[in-house]
Design a protein around this motif. Structure first.
Motif, mmCIF file in Angstrom:
data_model
loop_
_atom_site.group_PDB
_atom_site.id
_atom_site.type_symbol
_atom_site.label_atom_id
_atom_site.label_comp_id
_atom_site.label_asym_id
_atom_site.label_seq_id
_atom_site.Cartn_x
_atom_site.Cartn_y
_atom_site.Cartn_z
ATOM 1 N N ALA A 98 0.867 -1.180 0.000
ATOM 2 C CA ALA A 98 0.000 0.000 0.000
ATOM 3 C C ALA A 98 0.900 1.226 0.000
ATOM 4 N N SER A 99 0.732 2.090 -0.988
ATOM 5 C CA SER A 99 1.615 3.251 -1.120
ATOM 6 C C SER A 99 1.498 4.198 0.071
ATOM 7 N N SER A 100 0.328 4.237 0.724
ATOM 8 C CA SER A 100 0.167 5.114 1.887
ATOM 9 C C SER A 100 0.585 4.422 3.184
ATOM 10 N N GLY A 101 0.892 3.142 3.119
ATOM 11 C CA GLY A 101 1.259 2.362 4.293
ATOM 12 C C GLY A 101 0.159 1.384 4.655
ATOM 13 N N VAL A 102 0.535 0.256 5.224
ATOM 14 C CA VAL A 102 -0.419 -0.769 5.635
ATOM 15 C C VAL A 102 -0.884 -0.453 7.052
ATOM 16 N N LYS A 103 -2.177 -0.332 7.231
ATOM 17 C CA LYS A 103 -2.750 -0.030 8.546
ATOM 18 C C LYS A 103 -3.025 -1.312 9.328
ATOM 19 N N ASP A 104 -3.749 -2.254 8.716
ATOM 20 C CA ASP A 104 -4.050 -3.520 9.393
ATOM 21 C C ASP A 104 -4.407 -4.584 8.373
ATOM 22 N N VAL A 105 -4.265 -5.836 8.808
ATOM 23 C CA VAL A 105 -4.577 -6.983 7.971
ATOM 24 C C VAL A 105 -5.342 -7.982 8.838
ATOM 25 N N GLU B 16 -9.412 -11.783 13.898
ATOM 26 C CA GLU B 16 -8.054 -11.539 14.373
ATOM 27 C C GLU B 16 -7.176 -10.910 13.294
ATOM 28 N N SER B 17 -6.153 -10.219 13.759
ATOM 29 C CA SER B 17 -5.215 -9.556 12.858
ATOM 30 C C SER B 17 -3.950 -10.379 12.672
ATOM 31 N N ALA B 18 -3.357 -10.218 11.511
ATOM 32 C CA ALA B 18 -2.047 -10.807 11.235
ATOM 33 C C ALA B 18 -0.971 -9.906 11.821
ATOM 34 N N VAL B 19 0.196 -10.461 12.027
ATOM 35 C CA VAL B 19 1.366 -9.697 12.470
ATOM 36 C C VAL B 19 2.155 -9.340 11.217
ATOM 37 N N CYS B 20 2.434 -8.051 11.036
ATOM 38 C CA CYS B 20 3.097 -7.591 9.815
ATOM 39 C C CYS B 20 4.462 -6.996 10.115
ATOM 40 N N LYS B 21 5.413 -7.307 9.234
ATOM 41 C CA LYS B 21 6.768 -6.759 9.340
ATOM 42 C C LYS B 21 7.166 -6.197 7.973
ATOM 43 N N PRO B 22 7.884 -5.074 7.961
ATOM 44 C CA PRO B 22 8.237 -4.440 6.683
ATOM 45 C C PRO B 22 9.168 -5.291 5.827
#
Length: 150
Positions: A60-67, A92-98
């Motif tokens: 996401a060009s604006s940044g990932v907020k949540d998944v 539930e949400s996933a854990v995201c890393k850049p």
């Protein structure tokens, strides 16, 4: 240089500049994209619990907020009614890393007990993903990946 050519060149530069600005603005409003989505299910075995692990790359060009992630059986009511973003709100949400400037690798992992596996419908399951970007755009993929419960 004749005045007509100068005006034409100037008009062309303004037109191209405006088109470039529109393209940049439009690109900033693109919803998140999902790639490389995979699901891995391991049934409980002996004294060992099973697991479900889902991984996807979200850009996401604006940044990932949540998944948000939801595993659902293919023969459930969602197959008939269709899964919506509203259905995904409380999951539930996933854990995201850049991974890089615009992309996150998101992982959802859950333990599956023997009792849960026994109570689960057999057959194909889908993993649904609702990805939200910082600019408010979202992407819902109701069948981002599949796995089979035997």
């Amino acid at each position: 240089m004749p005045r007509r050519i100068v005006l034409s060149v100037a008009a062309g530069v303004v037109l191209l500049g405006g088109a470039g600005a529109f393209a940049l603005a439009y690109a900033g409003e693109q919803p998140p994209s999902l790639t490389h989505s995979t699901a891995r299910y391991a049934a409980p075995d002996g004294d060992r619990d099973g697991s479900l692990t889902f991984t996807t790359d979200v850009t996401a060009s604006s940044g990932v907020k949540d998944v948000k992630v939801l595993a659902w059986p293919a023969n459930s009511s969602f197959a008939e009614q269709g899964l919506t973003a509203k259905d995904m709100a409380a999951v539930e949400s996933a854990v995201c890393k850049p991974l890089d400037e615009d992309t996150m690798r998101c992982t959802y992992a859950v333990t599956v007990t023997r009792a849960e596996a026994k109570a689960s419908p057999r057959g194909v399951w889908h993993v649904a993903v609702l990805a939200g970007a910082e600019d408010g755009t979202t992407t819902l993929d109701t069948e981002a990946a599949d796995f089979t419960v035997m």
